[in-house]
Motif scaffolding. Structure first.
Motif, PDB file in Angstrom:
ATOM      1  N   UNK A   6       1.268  29.615  14.610  1.00 60.08           N
ATOM      2  CA  UNK A   6       1.458  28.162  13.691  1.00 60.08           C
ATOM      3  C   UNK A   6       3.327  27.549  13.554  1.00 60.08           C
ATOM      4  N   UNK A   7       3.760  28.793  13.635  1.00 53.47           N
ATOM      5  CA  UNK A   7       5.223  28.600  13.129  1.00 53.47           C
ATOM      6  C   UNK A   7       5.988  27.505  14.283  1.00 53.47           C
ATOM      7  N   UNK A   8       6.662  26.847  13.977  1.00 50.80           N
ATOM      8  CA  UNK A   8       7.017  25.641  15.063  1.00 50.80           C
ATOM      9  C   UNK A   8       8.234  25.342  14.134  1.00 50.80           C
ATOM     10  N   UNK A   9       9.644  24.796  15.238  1.00 48.14           N
ATOM     11  CA  UNK A   9      10.700  24.499  15.074  1.00 48.14           C
ATOM     12  C   UNK A   9      10.456  23.203  13.888  1.00 48.14           C
ATOM     13  N   UNK A  10       9.707  22.181  13.762  1.00 47.00           N
ATOM     14  CA  UNK A  10       8.982  21.226  12.827  1.00 47.00           C
ATOM     15  C   UNK A  10       9.203  22.101  11.928  1.00 47.00           C
ATOM     16  N   UNK A  11       8.118  22.662  11.534  1.00 42.46           N
ATOM     17  CA  UNK A  11       7.949  23.224  10.034  1.00 42.46           C
ATOM     18  C   UNK A  11       8.874  24.287   9.434  1.00 42.46           C
ATOM     19  N   UNK A  12       9.484  24.454  10.010  1.00 40.07           N
ATOM     20  CA  UNK A  12      10.568  25.181  10.054  1.00 40.07           C
ATOM     21  C   UNK A  12      11.886  24.529   9.344  1.00 40.07           C
ATOM     22  N   UNK A  13      11.608  23.899   9.747  1.00 38.24           N
ATOM     23  CA  UNK A  13      13.127  22.981   9.476  1.00 38.24           C
ATOM     24  C   UNK A  13      12.175  21.829   7.788  1.00 38.24           C
ATOM     25  N   UNK A  14      11.093  21.062   8.251  1.00 36.53           N
ATOM     26  CA  UNK A  14      10.871  20.808   7.124  1.00 36.53           C
ATOM     27  C   UNK A  14      10.684  22.136   5.833  1.00 36.53           C
ATOM     28  N   UNK A  15       9.932  22.854   5.417  1.00 32.00           N
ATOM     29  CA  UNK A  15      10.484  24.252   4.747  1.00 32.00           C
ATOM     30  C   UNK A  15      11.798  23.863   4.441  1.00 32.00           C
ATOM     31  N   UNK A  16      12.638  24.031   5.200  1.00 36.76           N
ATOM     32  CA  UNK A  16      14.348  25.013   4.813  1.00 36.76           C
ATOM     33  C   UNK A  16      14.444  22.869   4.005  1.00 36.76           C
ATOM     34  N   UNK A  17      14.053  22.455   4.419  1.00 35.93           N
ATOM     35  CA  UNK A  17      14.985  20.994   3.812  1.00 35.93           C
ATOM     36  C   UNK A  17      14.217  21.114   2.116  1.00 35.93           C
ATOM     37  N   UNK A  18      12.744  20.964   2.568  1.00 37.72           N
ATOM     38  CA  UNK A  18      11.732  20.876   1.238  1.00 37.72           C
ATOM     39  C   UNK A  18      12.879  21.864  -0.403  1.00 37.72           C
ATOM     40  N   UNK A  19      12.681  23.076   0.465  1.00 32.53           N
ATOM     41  CA  UNK A  19      13.741  23.945  -0.179  1.00 32.53           C
ATOM     42  C   UNK A  19      14.982  24.254  -1.252  1.00 32.53           C
ATOM     43  N   UNK A  20      15.787  23.041   0.044  1.00 28.38           N
ATOM     44  CA  UNK A  20      16.907  22.889  -0.622  1.00 28.38           C
ATOM     45  C   UNK A  20      17.415  21.786  -1.763  1.00 28.38           C
ATOM     46  N   UNK A  21      16.160  21.445  -1.570  1.00 36.93           N
ATOM     47  CA  UNK A  21      15.312  20.117  -2.227  1.00 36.93           C
ATOM     48  C   UNK A  21      15.638  20.950  -4.163  1.00 36.93           C
ATOM     49  N   UNK A  22      14.524  21.667  -4.130  1.00 35.58           N
ATOM     50  CA  UNK A  22      13.910  22.801  -4.520  1.00 35.58           C
ATOM     51  C   UNK A  22      14.975  23.838  -5.786  1.00 35.58           C
ATOM     52  N   UNK A  23      15.796  23.555  -5.000  1.00 42.00           N
ATOM     53  CA  UNK A  23      16.970  24.257  -4.939  1.00 42.00           C
ATOM     54  C   UNK A  23      18.480  23.511  -5.851  1.00 42.00           C
ATOM     55  N   UNK A  24      18.408  21.977  -5.391  1.00 38.31           N
ATOM     56  CA  UNK A  24      18.957  21.549  -6.312  1.00 38.31           C
ATOM     57  C   UNK A  24      18.237  20.732  -6.945  1.00 38.31           C
ATOM     58  N   UNK A  25      17.614  20.844  -7.178  1.00 35.48           N
ATOM     59  CA  UNK A  25      17.402  20.608  -8.867  1.00 35.48           C
ATOM     60  C   UNK A  25      16.903  21.382  -9.710  1.00 35.48           C
ATOM     61  N   UNK A  26      17.505  22.678  -9.275  1.00 33.38           N
ATOM     62  CA  UNK A  26      17.261  23.800 -10.005  1.00 33.38           C
ATOM     63  C   UNK A  26      18.645  23.962 -10.524  1.00 33.38           C
ATOM     64  N   UNK A  27      19.745  23.572  -9.923  1.00 35.31           N
ATOM     65  CA  UNK A  27      21.137  23.163  -9.850  1.00 35.31           C
ATOM     66  C   UNK A  27      21.096  22.636 -10.954  1.00 35.31           C
ATOM     67  N   UNK A  28      20.672  21.341 -11.116  1.00 31.11           N
ATOM     68  CA  UNK A  28      21.135  20.214 -11.989  1.00 31.11           C
ATOM     69  C   UNK A  28      20.195  20.851 -12.855  1.00 31.11           C
ATOM     70  N   UNK A  29      19.530  21.252 -13.254  1.00 33.09           N
ATOM     71  CA  UNK A  29      18.338  22.590 -14.483  1.00 33.09           C
ATOM     72  C   UNK A  29      19.743  23.276 -15.124  1.00 33.09           C
TER      73      UNK A  29
END
Length: 326
Positions: free
Chosen positions: A286-309
């Motif tokens: 069940x690991x599709x390209x859409x799931x990988x893309x969405x996971x990578x995008x949200x991971x980037x958001x989390x890392x960006x929040x960590x950068x600001x902090x």
């Protein structure tokens, strides 16, 4: 009449399939544009941070603010510093005279020489206060510039022409096969997610800009009154004021270096998210390209929040390193 039903059903299925193919193409283009904008924003923000932190106070915003600070320091702070300086050197002279056994066994030549040296040093600090400030921040800017060279290479190579965009193109761009309902719904979900994520990334960029600007304003506030604390630098009783001021200046300069280290770590984390070895489609699980893309995008958001902090915490960390009381 029943013999026409298969034909009508075939035409209906064909129309639906064409409609699904059209939706797939539309939402593929929207998702691709959103991902591309997000990655571009990441690169631009990293470049902006590097440029801001590597800019000295006398060059920031074209140097117009520094010109204002110079006038304030010379016309407002310096006259008051002169008064403080006069009080400090007289106090220092009196202390040096009465300290050895209450005026007994005084070596006037030795005392006078020591007093003159302290007075000359204090006068030099006052008259060159802004130059001293620029030296501190020039040192920090030089260290930031050396860090930036490696940082930009790491982040840019892993985000421009990213594996994420390549995956999206390979799985949903210019496809000869007919679209499936899961493809269209997945692309719609990804498009909405990337719109939302792009807004979050832009908001994170605004917060980072506020942090960078607040640091520069703090630097200008320190520089505007530089002659005042430096007037006490050689006084035995008040020297902690001038020394504490210099420690704060150095901490502000090193704060830029710590911020760049945070950005460097951020670049490595983002590069890991975009690393081809960490991205693998596995339809059986069940690991599709859409799931990988969405996971990578949200991971980037989390890392960006960590950068600001972490950038926000850099001020406190530098004060802890240099043992500055807050």
């Amino acid at each position: 009449m029943f013999q026409f039903n298969p034909v009508l059903l075939g035409l209906f299925d064909s129309a639906v399939q064409k409609l699904m193919n059209g939706f797939r193409d539309i939402f593929y283009e929207l998702a691709y544009a959103n991902l591309d904008n997000m990655l571009t924003d990441l690169n631009e923000k990293v470049g902006t941070i590097s440029t801001e932190l590597a800019t000295s106070p006398d060059s920031w915003q074209g140097g117009t603010i520094w010109t204002l600070i110079e006038k304030i320091a010379e016309n407002v702070a310096l006259p008051v510093a002169g008064t403080v300086f006069t009080f400090v050197v007289l106090w220092e002279l009196i202390s040096m005279l009465i300290q050895p056994n209450n005026l007994a066994d005084i070596d006037f030549v030795s005392v006078l020489m020591k007093w003159l040296i302290k007075t000359i040093v204090a006068a030099w600090f006052i008259s060159n206060s802004l130059t001293i400030c620029n030296c501190f921040f020039g040192l920090g800017a030089s260290m930031v510039t050396k860090t930036t060279t490696t940082l930009n290479t790491i982040t840019t190579e892993n985000t421009q022409g990213s594996t994420l965009l390549q995956y999206l193109t390979d799985n949903y761009g210019d496809q000869d096969e007919d679209a499936e309902s899961g493809d269209v719904s997945g692309l719609i979900s990804l498009t909405v997610s990337t719109w939302f994520i792009d807004l979050i990334i832009k908001f994170m960029g605004i917060l980072i800009t506020i942090i960078l600007y607040s640091r520069m304003i703090s630097i200008y506030l320190h520089c505007a009154v530089a002659p005042l604390p430096l007037a006490t630098i050689t006084n035995g009783h008040l020297s902690n004021i001038g020394q504490g001021y210099l420690k704060n200046l150095f901490a502000l300069a090193m704060q830029a270096v710590l911020m760049m280290i945070c950005v460097a770590i951020y670049g490595v984390l983002v590069a890991h998210v975009f690393d081809p070895t960490t991205i693998a489609v596995d339809p059986d699980n069940g690991v599709t390209a859409i799931k990988l893309l969405t996971k990578a995008c949200w991971s980037t958001v989390g890392i960006s929040i960590l950068l600001v902090y972490t950038m926000f915490k850099c001020e406190g960390i530098t004060k802890q390193i240099f043992a500055i009381q807050t």
